[in-house]
Design an enzyme around this catalytic site. Structure first.
Site, mmCIF file in Angstrom:
data_model
loop_
_atom_site.group_PDB
_atom_site.id
_atom_site.type_symbol
_atom_site.label_atom_id
_atom_site.label_comp_id
_atom_site.label_asym_id
_atom_site.label_seq_id
_atom_site.Cartn_x
_atom_site.Cartn_y
_atom_site.Cartn_z
ATOM 1 N N ASP A 131 0.559 -1.145 0.315
ATOM 2 C CA ASP A 131 0.125 -0.447 0.247
ATOM 3 C C ASP A 131 0.915 1.473 0.124
ATOM 4 O OD1 ASP A 131 -2.403 1.860 0.312
ATOM 5 O OD2 ASP A 131 -2.461 1.296 1.869
ATOM 6 N N LEU A 180 9.750 -20.647 -3.687
ATOM 7 C CA LEU A 180 9.235 -19.471 -3.248
ATOM 8 C C LEU A 180 7.307 -19.548 -3.891
ATOM 9 C CD1 LEU A 180 7.787 -17.650 -1.869
ATOM 10 C CD2 LEU A 180 9.045 -15.907 -2.903
ATOM 11 N N HIS A 196 2.992 3.385 -8.883
ATOM 12 C CA HIS A 196 2.803 2.332 -9.520
ATOM 13 C C HIS A 196 3.726 0.815 -9.691
ATOM 14 C CE1 HIS A 196 -1.259 2.188 -8.725
ATOM 15 N NE2 HIS A 196 -1.392 2.985 -9.398
#
Length: 257
Positions: free
Chosen positions: A37, A145, A54
């Site tokens: 965020d 991962l 972004h």
């Protein structure tokens, strides 16, 4: 006052070594939910277009995943685009979707990571949904991962979707509505979540100083630990991450009390 760049890097290296020594392997979370965020606020403070925020956020995700690899974290869920976010202006959504698509291409360059879509794919532009599914198929056998990409994601919708799938499955087996309702247990919902087969997040981190979940992993986070960081996501550093892990390692987890 900000430290000069050279001094800061020296400070960061020293602090990173110190914090890493403080982190016992058996105290690290197996699954981290990451709420990335603050991209828009970061761009505004920098006097830059929202798209720059972004993009900076996407770039930082790749660094973050490297940190997780270094520490042996097994699962990460990235909250990239919520169902509420999709109500933003068409122009911003178009740019954001393009940046996410590019990020998926970059994620696909690492053959050890398994990418898994988390969200309502039918809400996404066709090309992004197809790219997510294609990458998930290509990386399915990867043993490193696991990266859950929460795109077009809403926690309440996930629960509704899970219940719908359970009802359809049981109805197809010839059970009545009453029989399904009487037999319903917690695991019946869990087995149909977007993250089915994965452990629930041990730790949920949110950047930007906001202290709320905003619909993120509503079901799975019932017993998660939470850590809220003031840094905006593009400014989130390895030191910030290690501090979050140190805080988590010092907690005594309580399940149900």
């Amino acid at each position: 006052m900000k430290l000069p760049t050279v001094l800061y890097r020296y400070y960061e290296r020293r602090l990173t070594k110190f914090l890493t020594r403080e982190l016992p392997a058996d105290k690290l979370p197996a699954h981290i939910g990451m709420m990335v965020d603050g991209n828009r606020r970061w761009a505004k403070l920098a006097g830059a277009p929202t798209s720059h925020g972004h993009q900076a956020g996407a770039d930082n995700i790749l660094q973050f995943l490297d940190w997780c690899d270094d520490l042996g974290i097994r699962n990460v869920t990235l909250y990239m685009l919520s169902t509420d976010n999709m109500k933003r202006s068409a122009g911003e959504i178009e740019i954001l979707v393009s940046i996410i698509a590019n990020l998926l291409d970059r994620l696909g360059e690492n053959p050890s990571r398994r990418v898994h879509p988390v969200g309502a794919l039918e809400l996404l532009p066709d090309y992004l949904a197809e790219k997510l599914c294609d990458l998930a198929d290509r990386t399915q056998a990867a043993d490193g991962l696991v990266v859950n990409m929460a795109v077009g994601y809403g926690g309440r919708r996930e629960i509704v979707d899970a219940i719908k799938e359970h009802l359809r499955t049981e109805a197809a087996a010839g059970k009545t509505a009453e029989e399904i309702a009487d037999a319903l247990v917690i695991d019946d919902v869990s087995r149909y979540l977007y993250t089915r087969g994965q452990p629930d997040p041990d730790l949920v981190i949110r950047t930007s100083g906001e202290q709320r979940l905003s619909g993120f992993m509503t079901w799975q986070s019932a017993y998660s630990e939470f850590y809220f960081c003031e840094a905006l996501w593009p400014d989130f550093r390895k030191v910030d991450f290690l501090r979050a892990l140190r805080d988590y390692a010092r907690r005594q987890r309580r399940f149900g009390s």
